[in-house]
Each structure stands twice: as structure tokens, then as C-alpha cells.
Motif scaffolding. Structure first.
Motif, PDB file in Angstrom:
ATOM      1  N   THR B  89       0.838  -1.198   0.000  1.00  0.00           N
ATOM      2  CA  THR B  89       0.000   0.000   0.000  1.00  0.00           C
ATOM      3  C   THR B  89       0.874   1.249   0.000  1.00  0.00           C
ATOM      4  O   THR B  89       0.395   2.354  -0.182  1.00  0.00           O
ATOM      5  N   ASN B  90       2.175   1.060   0.209  1.00  0.00           N
ATOM      6  CA  ASN B  90       3.090   2.190   0.147  1.00  0.00           C
ATOM      7  C   ASN B  90       3.364   2.569  -1.301  1.00  0.00           C
ATOM      8  O   ASN B  90       3.220   1.746  -2.198  1.00  0.00           O
ATOM      9  N   SER B  91       3.760   3.808  -1.495  1.00  0.00           N
ATOM     10  CA  SER B  91       4.171   4.240  -2.832  1.00  0.00           C
ATOM     11  C   SER B  91       5.686   4.164  -2.913  1.00  0.00           C
ATOM     12  O   SER B  91       6.378   4.718  -2.067  1.00  0.00           O
ATOM     13  N   LEU B  92       6.163   3.463  -3.927  1.00  0.00           N
ATOM     14  CA  LEU B  92       7.607   3.338  -4.115  1.00  0.00           C
ATOM     15  C   LEU B  92       8.001   4.230  -5.282  1.00  0.00           C
ATOM     16  O   LEU B  92       7.658   3.974  -6.429  1.00  0.00           O
ATOM     17  N   LEU B  93       8.687   5.324  -4.971  1.00  0.00           N
ATOM     18  CA  LEU B  93       9.084   6.290  -5.990  1.00  0.00           C
ATOM     19  C   LEU B  93      10.490   5.988  -6.452  1.00  0.00           C
ATOM     20  O   LEU B  93      11.394   5.799  -5.630  1.00  0.00           O
ATOM     21  N   LEU B  94      10.684   5.917  -7.756  1.00  0.00           N
ATOM     22  CA  LEU B  94      12.008   5.616  -8.282  1.00  0.00           C
ATOM     23  C   LEU B  94      12.676   6.889  -8.768  1.00  0.00           C
ATOM     24  O   LEU B  94      12.175   7.578  -9.643  1.00  0.00           O
ATOM     25  N   LEU B  95      13.806   7.165  -8.146  1.00  0.00           N
ATOM     26  CA  LEU B  95      14.534   8.400  -8.438  1.00  0.00           C
ATOM     27  C   LEU B  95      15.875   8.070  -9.084  1.00  0.00           C
ATOM     28  O   LEU B  95      16.793   7.601  -8.423  1.00  0.00           O
ATOM     29  N   PRO B  96      15.997   8.302 -10.391  1.00  0.00           N
ATOM     30  CA  PRO B  96      17.241   7.931 -11.078  1.00  0.00           C
ATOM     31  C   PRO B  96      18.462   8.699 -10.587  1.00  0.00           C
ATOM     32  O   PRO B  96      19.546   8.168 -10.598  1.00  0.00           O
ATOM     33  N   ASP B  97      18.297   9.927 -10.163  1.00  0.00           N
ATOM     34  CA  ASP B  97      19.498  10.735  -9.950  1.00  0.00           C
ATOM     35  C   ASP B  97      19.491  11.435  -8.599  1.00  0.00           C
ATOM     36  O   ASP B  97      19.886  12.585  -8.492  1.00  0.00           O
ATOM     37  N   CYS B  98      19.002  10.743  -7.601  1.00  0.00           N
ATOM     38  CA  CYS B  98      18.948  11.377  -6.278  1.00  0.00           C
ATOM     39  C   CYS B  98      20.355  11.451  -5.694  1.00  0.00           C
ATOM     40  O   CYS B  98      21.136  10.515  -5.807  1.00  0.00           O
TER      41      CYS B  98
END
Lengths: 133, 396
Positions: B89-98
């Protein structure tokens, strides 16, 4: 039977490393403009390295977690040019006829760290105007 | 809101309003945007352990194999894993360049715009499992090798399989597949994997035994090359060598004239063949009579022993007279609950000693025969004090 491979393209400097940001629940916009293209918020780090995320009028305190098991970000490989095969498929001697060839998946990136925001968001109370998500 | 980027000033101002201590913040801020093309970014997240990441980094592939009917598995060179999809139920955000905090050099401070590639609510997990090999026997039975002279007759028109064919049809890693082929005594002839007809294999074995006698060699020192290159051999070289490997082990021997490779014929393996030869297709065999016939059938000098029949034959000690029957573990279902069902259908109560050879191969990693029994069987004690196991569920 379906069979395909998961491969990591061999590039100089290795596979890119991405970061995961884990938020509880769903993200929604205030209006119905949908998520794509919108600004989510600002990510700060304290001098001690703790991540703080400001989304709309919420403050989220999180932490950096090294994943015990990394994630691979997989994308489907683009269709190869299979024109040569079309003539061959007329051949009756197809080996392992039950096997369906699917496109492979490529590892686009590896994720070893995530920023987890588990705590309940705190509201920013004295926002001067309607601004923000 | 789209397109309007914040300035560092605005960001810091907001942080101040949020009552964050600006003095304690890294002066660099990352402003996160959701990609315009988020909807087109179809990605799948697969949880891997570090060894698999290294495996991929080295340029190797993971193979995904699955039928519509069964769950997909992922195979490395030597192991098999079940692929399981997990919702969150969590949102998994994918950040290429964090940027990690240590990559943000404190100083002037700036605002970096970073794009979120996509958001996931699902990821794939891997769980190591036993390879699914039962199908292998079924496939190989389509065309069993029973001698070169029969290769072109009606009974040998069935499909034959190469290593590549089998890898694409069987849910197992290459290493596990090869081990199973060895266990099944399959032979690689002209590029195809074949099971060898039981009687034909017996004839080859008997021929080897006769030749050893005739040449006055020893069973534990059969000169491999000399046997294989005998001019009047009636069986193909590849089958003779295969038979030696199935019923014996290779060993290097040092002689005065130099070294030579020999085969040591395994007494247990040879005796087991003769027992199966007697038991196959017979149903029940009077135990005392069987033991006598068996003892007389094996090559001179070899000793029969009931322990050799572990996982091959079952003795009914309760019947009068006692009987033995052919009951090979290789012909039982590979799924654990199906296997237990079949075992308890064959016999209501089992002692630990009797059931162990029939379930040992079911153990997953770190699982023991004991833990399997706890899961699938119920223990009780007979009036004479023997501990026995019966089915936990009604037998189908």
C-alpha cells in the motif's frame, strides 16, 4: 512454456544506481491534473544525513535505509528486428516447439538505498497562502 | 503547478515555515518532479540478493521460465527460485538521480531539480525452491533408447531432446537439470538426452560383468580404456562407458607401467539393479524367497544387503509371510502434499526409518525430514512402543 532472460547491459561505469523513496499510502493531487509532470516537493537532508521531505503542507521525517536485498529496475527489451525469422518459421523442423520466445528484460538500474518516510506527516501550520500541493 | 519551478529561496522559506532548523540543514535542496512520461515508463521491480546482482554485473543472465499453468521461476546457473509478486500500500518512488547527503557538498547551496521516473505499488520477490523436474522423466520417456538396432523402428519415433530443448522446457537451473539427468541414468547420444531401457541397460551391465570375469579383471579395478576398445564388443562404446559411470566410479590408478584410469564397480548399485530386475512388474514377492534369489543373482563376490534397497523397495513386516515390493521414490509425485498423500495411500502408518528415504528429497533449503513430518503427518505410538506417522489430512 515461456522463457526469457534478465540481463544487465554491460556499460562502462557499471549499472546506474537509483534511489527509492518509500511513502506511506497514495500520492494525490489537489486538483484533478494527475501526477505526471507535477512537482512533488522538496527533499532536504539534515547535516546528520537524515532526509526530510516537504510535500504540500506536510513535513515528513525519514531515514536512509540500506536495502538488505537490492532491487533491480527491469524494463522490457525493445523488439528486435525479427524479419529474418519470418522466412525461417516456414521450416517444419522447429526445435522445442512448445517454447514461446518472449522479449528479454534489461536491468536499467539497481537500487541499494531507499529513503523511508514512515512517520505520520506533520502539517505546516502557518502557510501564508494557498500555494503548494 | 507544472513547469513552475521553485527557487532555492522559496524552498528555504518553506522549510523555515515548517519549523525546520535551517542551520542544521544541508544547504542543497533537491526539488522532486514527477516525470511527464511517467505513464509510459513501464518498469518492474525485482528484489535480488547481492550475489545475483554480482552475477548480473558479471554479464550473466537470469533465466525466467514458466508455463501458463505453473508459477514462473527464475534460474541462476545452479539454483531455482519461485517468482512471487507482492503488493504494497506504500508508494515506491524511483529516483534515477537522487543525491545522497555525502554527495551534496555543503557550501553555497543550490536547488537541484530531480525527476521521479515512476511510482510502483508492486514488486517481485524470489524464494529459493526445489527445481520442478518431474516433467523431465515424462519427456524423456517419449523415446527411450533400447539399442542402436531399434532406433528406426515404430516404437522409437518419439521426440528426442537436446540440452537446450530441456532447459527451455524444465523449470530448473542448468546444474540441477544435469544432476537430475545423471540421477535418471540418462545418456547423451548424438546430441540427445535419452533414458536407457531398463532391460537393455541390464544386458550391458551383464556383458561388462562377464567380460570382467573372462579377462580375470577385478570389479574394483576395471581398466576403462581396455574394456571400451575391445574389438569384439557387442555394445556401443558410449553405452558401455555410460553403464560403467552409472554403476561404478572413475578412479586413477598408478601401476608400475604407468597410470591408468579404472572404474570401480559399486557393489550397492549393481546389487540394486539386480533387485529391481527381480521386483519390477512382479507386485509382491515373498521376502525370504526374494532374498535367496537376489543373493544368487548378483555377480560372484558381491554381497546383497537390504539397505541397498532404500527408496527402491518396501518391505511389509506385518504380513505373514513378510513380503517385499518394488516402490521406487523416482516414480512418486514431486509436490510435497501429493507425495505424502501417495505414501499414506500406500501405507497408513510409517516408521521414521521407512518413510525417510521417500521424503528426504522433498526438503527445501534448511528443511529437515522432521520438519516435513511435523507439517504433513501426525505422530502416534503403537502398543508395542513403535513411533509411527499417519496422515494429517484425509487421504485423497
Amino acid at each position: 512454456m515461456v522463457q526469457f532472460a534478465i540481463r544487465m547491459p554491460q556499460t562502462e561505469g557499471g549499472c546506474p544506481e537509483w534511489t527509492m523513496v518509500e511513502l506511506q499510502g497514495e500520492l494525490e493531487t489537489r486538483d484533478s491534473s494527475g501526477l505526471p509532470g507535477n512537482r512533488l516537493g522538496e527533499l532536504h537532508f539534515t547535516k546528520g544525513g537524515q532526509p526530510i521531505l516537504l510535500i504540500g503542507h506536510h513535513v515528513l521525517h525519514g531515514k536512509v535505509v540500506e536495502l538488505e536485498k537490492p532491487f533491480a529496475v527491469l524494463v522490457k527489451e525493445k523488439e528486435k528486428d525479427n524479419k529474418d525469422d519470418s522466412t525461417e518459421s516456414m521450416d517444419t523442423s522447429v526445435s522445442a516447439a512448445d517454447t514461446e520466445k518472449c522479449s528479454d528484460y534489461l536491468v536499467k538500474a539497481v537500487i541499494r538505498n531507499k529513503l523511508v518516510f514512515k512517520n505520520r506527516p506533520r502539517p505546516i501550520i502557518n502557510l501564508p497562502n494557498k500555494r503548494g500541493h | 503547478m507544472a513547469g513552475k519551478s521553485r527557487t532555492l529561496q522559496e524552498a528555504l522559506c518553506l522549510a523555515e515555515q515548517a519549523k525546520l532548523d535551517l542551520a542544521d540543514l544541508n544547504s542543497n535542496v533537491q526539488s522532486l518532479y514527477l516525470s511527464e512520461d511517467m505513464g509510459d515508463h513501464e518498469v518492474r521491480l525485482l528484489e535480488l540478493d547481492s550475489s545475483m546482482v554480482k552475477h548480473l554485473e558479471a554479464g550473466n543472465s537470469l533465466m525466467v521460465r514458466g508455463d501458463k499453468a505453473d508459477t514462473a521461476v527464475v534460474c541462476t546457473e545452479d539454483s531455482t527460485f519461485e517468482l512471487k509478486s507482492t503488493q504494497t500500500t506504500n508508494s515506491l518512488l524511483l529516483l534515477p538521480d537522487c543525491r545522497a547527503p555525502e554527495q551534496l557538498v555543503t557550501g553555497d547551496g543550490c536547488l537541484l531539480n530531480k525527476e521521479i521516473y515512476s511510482i510502483s505499488h508492486v514488486y517481485l520477490e524470489l524464494k529459493q525452491c526445489r527445481p520442478k523436474l518431474k516433467k523431465l522423466q515424462t519427456l524423456l520417456q517419449e523415446n527411450v533408447f533400447s539399442g542402436p538396432e531399434y532406433e528406426s523402428d515404430e516404437k522409437h519415433k518419439g521426440k528426442k531432446y537436446t540440452t537446450a530443448d530441456l532447459l527451455s522446457l524444465i523449470q530448473a537451473s542448468q546444474k540441477e537439470l544435469m544432476e537430475e539427468l545423471r540421477k535418471l541414468h540418462a545418456v547423451h547420444i548424438d546430441g540427445y538426452w535419452r533414458l536407457v531401457d531398463f532391460d537393455y541397460m541390464g544386458n550391458v551391465l551383464q556383458y561388462i560383468i562377464d567380460t570382467v570375469d573372462c579377462q580375470s579383471w577385478c570389479y574394483d579395478q576395471i581398466p576403462t580404456d581396455r574394456l571400451l576398445s575391445m574389438e569384439d564388443n557387442v555394445y556401443p562404446r558410449v553405452l558401455l562407458e555410460h553403464c560403467l559411470d552409472c554403476y561404478g566410479d572413475r578412479k586413477g590408478m598408478e601401476f608400475e607401467e604407468g597410470s591408468e584410469q579404472v572404474h570401480v564397480l559399486g557393489e550397492d548399485k549393481v546389487c540394486r539393479y539386480f533387485a529391481e530386475y527381480l521386483l519390477k512388474g512382479v507386485g509382491k514377492f515373498n521376502l525370504a524367497e526374494f532374498l535367496q534369489t537376489w543373493k544368487e543373482s548378483v555377480p560372484v563376490g558381491m554381497t546383497t544387503n537390504l539397505e541397498q534397497l532404500e527408496g527402491v523397495a518396501l518391505i511389509d513386516k506385518k504380513s505373514h509371510p513378510q513380503v517385499i515390493s518394488h516402490f521406487p521414490v523416482t516414480e512418486l509425485p514431486e509436490d510435497a502434499s501429493d507425495r505424502f498423500n501417495r505414501l499414506f495411500r500406500t501405507r497408513e502408518k510409517w516408521t521414521l526409518e521407512d518413510i525417510t528415504p521417500y521424503i528426504r528429497d522433498l526438503c527445501e533449503k534448511k528443511q529437515t525430514v522432521g520438519s516435513l513430518l511435523t507439517k504433513f503427518a501426525r505422530a502416534s505410538t503403537l502398543p508395542d512402543g513403535t513411533k509411527v506417522y499417519n496422515s494429517r489430512v484425509p487421504i485423497k
